[in-house]
Design an enzyme around this catalytic site. Structure first.
Site, PDB file in Angstrom:
ATOM      1  N   VAL A 130      44.408 -49.727  89.498  1.00 21.38           N
ATOM      2  CA  VAL A 130      43.330 -49.743  90.485  1.00 21.38           C
ATOM      3  C   VAL A 130      43.793 -49.081  91.781  1.00 21.38           C
ATOM      4  O   VAL A 130      44.905 -49.321  92.259  1.00 21.38           O
ATOM      5  CB  VAL A 130      42.885 -51.192  90.762  1.00 21.38           C
ATOM      6  CG1 VAL A 130      41.848 -51.234  91.881  1.00 21.38           C
ATOM      7  CG2 VAL A 130      42.319 -51.821  89.496  1.00 21.38           C
ATOM      8  N   SER A 190      64.757 -31.762  63.652  1.00 21.54           N
ATOM      9  CA  SER A 190      64.384 -33.172  63.838  1.00 21.54           C
ATOM     10  C   SER A 190      64.689 -33.630  65.268  1.00 21.54           C
ATOM     11  O   SER A 190      65.590 -34.433  65.483  1.00 21.54           O
ATOM     12  CB  SER A 190      65.098 -34.064  62.819  1.00 21.54           C
ATOM     13  OG  SER A 190      66.481 -33.811  62.757  1.00 21.54           O
ATOM     14  N   GLY A 200      45.044 -44.969  85.162  1.00 22.10           N
ATOM     15  CA  GLY A 200      46.047 -45.488  86.075  1.00 22.10           C
ATOM     16  C   GLY A 200      45.615 -46.839  86.578  1.00 22.10           C
ATOM     17  O   GLY A 200      44.588 -47.383  86.163  1.00 22.10           O
ATOM     18  N   THR A 259      38.282 -42.481  83.837  1.00 21.00           N
ATOM     19  CA  THR A 259      38.179 -43.824  83.266  1.00 21.00           C
ATOM     20  C   THR A 259      38.643 -44.887  84.256  1.00 21.00           C
ATOM     21  O   THR A 259      39.426 -44.608  85.164  1.00 21.00           O
ATOM     22  CB  THR A 259      39.021 -43.936  81.982  1.00 21.00           C
ATOM     23  OG1 THR A 259      40.405 -43.732  82.309  1.00 21.00           O
ATOM     24  CG2 THR A 259      38.597 -42.885  80.966  1.00 21.00           C
ATOM     25  N   LEU A 317      69.801 -27.949  67.820  1.00 19.88           N
ATOM     26  CA  LEU A 317      68.846 -26.917  68.208  1.00 19.88           C
ATOM     27  C   LEU A 317      68.786 -25.781  67.187  1.00 19.88           C
ATOM     28  O   LEU A 317      69.713 -25.611  66.389  1.00 19.88           O
ATOM     29  CB  LEU A 317      69.219 -26.349  69.577  1.00 19.88           C
ATOM     30  CG  LEU A 317      69.140 -27.304  70.767  1.00 19.88           C
ATOM     31  CD1 LEU A 317      69.733 -26.643  72.004  1.00 19.88           C
ATOM     32  CD2 LEU A 317      67.705 -27.721  71.029  1.00 19.88           C
ATOM     33  N   SER A 318      67.707 -25.023  67.247  1.00 19.83           N
ATOM     34  CA  SER A 318      67.611 -23.817  66.430  1.00 19.83           C
ATOM     35  C   SER A 318      68.744 -22.874  66.823  1.00 19.83           C
ATOM     36  O   SER A 318      68.929 -22.566  67.996  1.00 19.83           O
ATOM     37  CB  SER A 318      66.259 -23.133  66.676  1.00 19.83           C
ATOM     38  OG  SER A 318      66.176 -21.927  65.956  1.00 19.83           O
ATOM     39  N   GLY A 319      69.537 -22.436  65.832  1.00 22.78           N
ATOM     40  CA  GLY A 319      70.680 -21.573  66.112  1.00 22.78           C
ATOM     41  C   GLY A 319      71.989 -22.323  66.239  1.00 22.78           C
ATOM     42  O   GLY A 319      73.037 -21.704  66.482  1.00 22.78           O
ATOM     43  N   SER A 320      71.963 -23.647  66.063  1.00 19.34           N
ATOM     44  CA  SER A 320      73.214 -24.416  66.177  1.00 19.34           C
ATOM     45  C   SER A 320      74.056 -24.335  64.912  1.00 19.34           C
ATOM     46  O   SER A 320      75.206 -24.790  64.896  1.00 19.34           O
ATOM     47  CB  SER A 320      72.906 -25.880  66.502  1.00 19.34           C
ATOM     48  OG  SER A 320      72.101 -26.473  65.490  1.00 19.34           O
TER      49      SER A 320
END
Length: 632
Positions: free
Chosen positions: A25, A542, A23, A100, A469-472
């Site tokens: 300072v 996708s 992030g 970091t 989506l899956s199932g569309s």
């Protein structure tokens, strides 16, 4: 067994999560880590007493930043300069933290901490909002292949725990981060100083329905990141204690190896077989990344430090020239033509920068043309090596896809590079276990033109890219559309998970890089089928716009027809015959699109079909009619 070892293993052997903080300072990174360790009971009593004394006699008040900021200069200036590593464990998981620096001057240190991280925690000061350095660290995390990002909006106590402040920062950073391709992006409002949403859920922010930072870190799934496909073992040392034993020690960079496996030693190309996998605790039945082991092979061979052992049917690239993204870490700019030392794994060769292609502005992600990279700059460059290196693309393997650049005069590391592609137009042809580079190979154009094929097949080739989506209904629609096109006399072919996953892409897993590569290969195959004049129908979720846009670029906009099947999650879940949604909600499936992983709907698809409102026959009819201009 010492106390730290006991701490890490007190609860058996939970899985390990490496994460880094970054992030701008004074965003509170060190304070957050200190609070996390304190509230998770990961500090010893004498350490806590020492911190109280360092507070200058202010009662029980503790400066949590002192837990990680151990350098005198860090405590005097109130900033982090070097990377501080801390180790702790809970009942669920072991952790390695890399705290970091936030200052731009120490960006190279941040890159070091992120290079092995599974997750990055980016802190943003709620008072200041999203700064350039916040974006820079998000970009570096993405560049270094960190797949998950947690954005901790800190110092919420200083803005009155205002929800609108949090939502504004969330919207702004989401707009930026979605362009970086993170598979998992989470936002948590915290106050590191007060402990809100760090280990315990805050009562001061009842409007936040998420989980605290530690709970998220304990439960985030990282198992899918590991590359268990491409076996890569870089030899670091030849072990020869006596005449009865010869072994080759090193760390497995990727993949899995077992006794009996056939292997090839590169660059010699000689083959043999693994006979033993030796460790200090005894022989293993199998070993995987990132274990350090000693391999014994059946044949006596001339193998030395820097050689690589791999499976003969899955080889790395042998390259004298690569294109890479570079984080430059020196006051002296990267010089084109200057000779540097390049350390790749355990191999060190001489090399030079042949070309600097562009520099990336981390604030806007714009590519700025330039001829040099200065301190903390990030850009794309082409490197040439005096001796071939055995490399993979960085997204495939962090270890074999990266190298560091060393100044030969001072022996100082001046750059870190991530391999992204072959350089120029070099083409690689495999000859047994070795590869030779030919610079003169060109695509042999057919004498049959696309118009010739269109007239023969009576159609204008296109790729119908079904996404949703899956199932569309993608697969069902693809199969019905294919049948209807064939019945009408058109040549077409369906690409879906069955014929791609079990054939062309059987070597790919489910990591973000493998999923991206899956889409790329599908697009390349679809392009070839289009060149042959065929209609191609693809049925893949996708979920990311970036991947679909890359497919469009490969296939060509004129041939790419993006079809969005816009059924809602509720509709898809109701018609889910395999119960995948239920398993995902129960935590049995990690990163399931629509439940625990995002789906990015197309912004401007060529066609949208609401398959929740339209049945199968109606949806296929809509698509068939939409293609009428391409059917003759």
């Amino acid at each position: 067994m010492n106390a730290q070892h006991a701490l890490l293993h007190r609860d058996g052997d939970p899985d390990l999560l490496r994460f880094t903080t970054a992030g701008s300072v004074d965003d509170g990174k060190s304070t957050l880590i200190g609070r996390l360790l304190h509230d998770a009971d990961a500090l010893y009593e004498d350490h806590i007493e020492a911190l109280k004394k360092a507070a200058g006699g202010r009662g029980d008040e503790i400066d949590f930043s002192f837990i990680t900021d151990g350098l005198k200069a860090e405590r005097e200036q109130g900033i982090t300069i070097d990377v501080a590593y801390r180790y702790f464990a809970t009942a669920k998981r072991r952790f390695i933290i890399a705290d970091t620096p936030g200052h731009e001057q120490y960006t190279r240190n941040m890159a070091t901490g992120a290079s092995t991280a599974d997750l990055a925690v980016i802190l943003i000061d709620a008072r200041l909002g999203v700064l350039t350095q916040s974006k820079r660290h998000g970009f570096i995390s993405s560049l270094l292949g960190v797949p998950r990002l947690v954005v901790a909006v800190n110092k919420m106590d200083l803005v009155g725990y205002n929800r609108e402040v949090f939502e504004r920062i969330k919207d702004e950073y989401t707009d930026f981060a979605t362009r970086l391709g993170f598979g998992d992006l989470t936002f948590i409002p915290v106050s590191a100083l007060r402990g809100d949403n760090v280990v315990h859920k805050s009562r001061r922010m009842p409007w936040f329905d998420g989980i605290p930072l530690l709970t998220h870190l304990e439960n985030v799934y990282v198992g899918g990141d590991r590359n268990l496909i491409d076996f890569r073992f870089s030899v670091q040392r030849v072990v020869r204690p006596d005449q009865t034993f010869r072994g080759y020690s090193g760390q497995i960079a990727a993949g899995v190896v077992r006794p009996g496996d056939e292997i090839v030693v590169l660059p010699s190309g000689k083959r043999s077989q693994i006979t033993r996998i030796v460790t200090y605790d005894g022989d293993l039945a199998y070993a995987f990344a990132p274990l350090c082991v000693t391999l014994c092979i059946a044949d006596d061979m001339d193998i030395s430090r820097g050689d690589m052992i791999a499976h003969p049917k899955n080889l790395p690239r042998v390259e004298r020239s690569v294109e890479a993204m570079v984080v430059w870490m020196s006051d002296q700019p990267l010089a084109v033509g200057k000779t540097y030392l390049v350390k790749h794994g355990s191999a060190v060769v001489k090399g030079s920068c042949a070309e600097i292609q562009y520099r990336v502005d981390p604030d806007t992600l714009r590519r700025d043309e330039g001829t040099q990279l200065g301190l903390n700059d990030i850009g794309r460059a082409r490197f040439s090596f005096f001796k071939p290196l055995l490399v993979d693309e960085y997204q495939r393997s962090r270890q074999t896809g990266s190298f560091i650049v060393i100044d030969p005069l001072t022996n100082v590391t001046v750059g870190a590079a991530m391999v992204i592609a072959r350089a120029g137009a070099d083409q690689v042809s495999r000859q047994g276990a070795q590869e030779t580079v030919s610079r003169d190979i060109a695509w042999q154009r057919s004498k049959v033109t696309p118009d010739d094929r269109a007239r023969l097949l009576r159609q204008q080739a296109a790729t119908i890219w079904l996404t949703g989506l899956s199932g569309s209904g993608k697969s069902a629609i693809a199969m019905e559309l294919e049948q209807r096109l064939i019945a009408a006399g058109h040549a077409c072919f369906v690409l879906d998970g069955d014929n791609i996953r079990h054939g062309l892409n059987r070597d790919l897993g489910f990591s973000p890089s493998d999923r991206k590569e899956n889409i790329r290969r599908i697009a390349e195959v679809a392009k070839l089928f289009n060149d042959a004049g065929l209609f191609v129908i693809t049925a893949f979720i996708s979920p990311y716009r970036e991947d679909r846009n890359a497919a469009r670029e490969i296939i060509g906009s004129a041939r790419f027809v993006e079809v969005y099947l816009s059924a809602s999650v509720d509709v898809c879940e109701r018609r889910d015959p395999k119960g995948l949604y239920a398993k995902a909600r129960a935590g049995q499936i990690a990163e399931f699109t629509g439940v625990s992983a995002p789906y990015e709907p197309p912004l401007t698809p060529e066609l949208t079909i609401d398959t929740g409102a339209s049945g199968l026959d109606e949806s296929v009819a809509i698509l068939f009619d939409f293609l009428s201009d391409r059917r003759r």
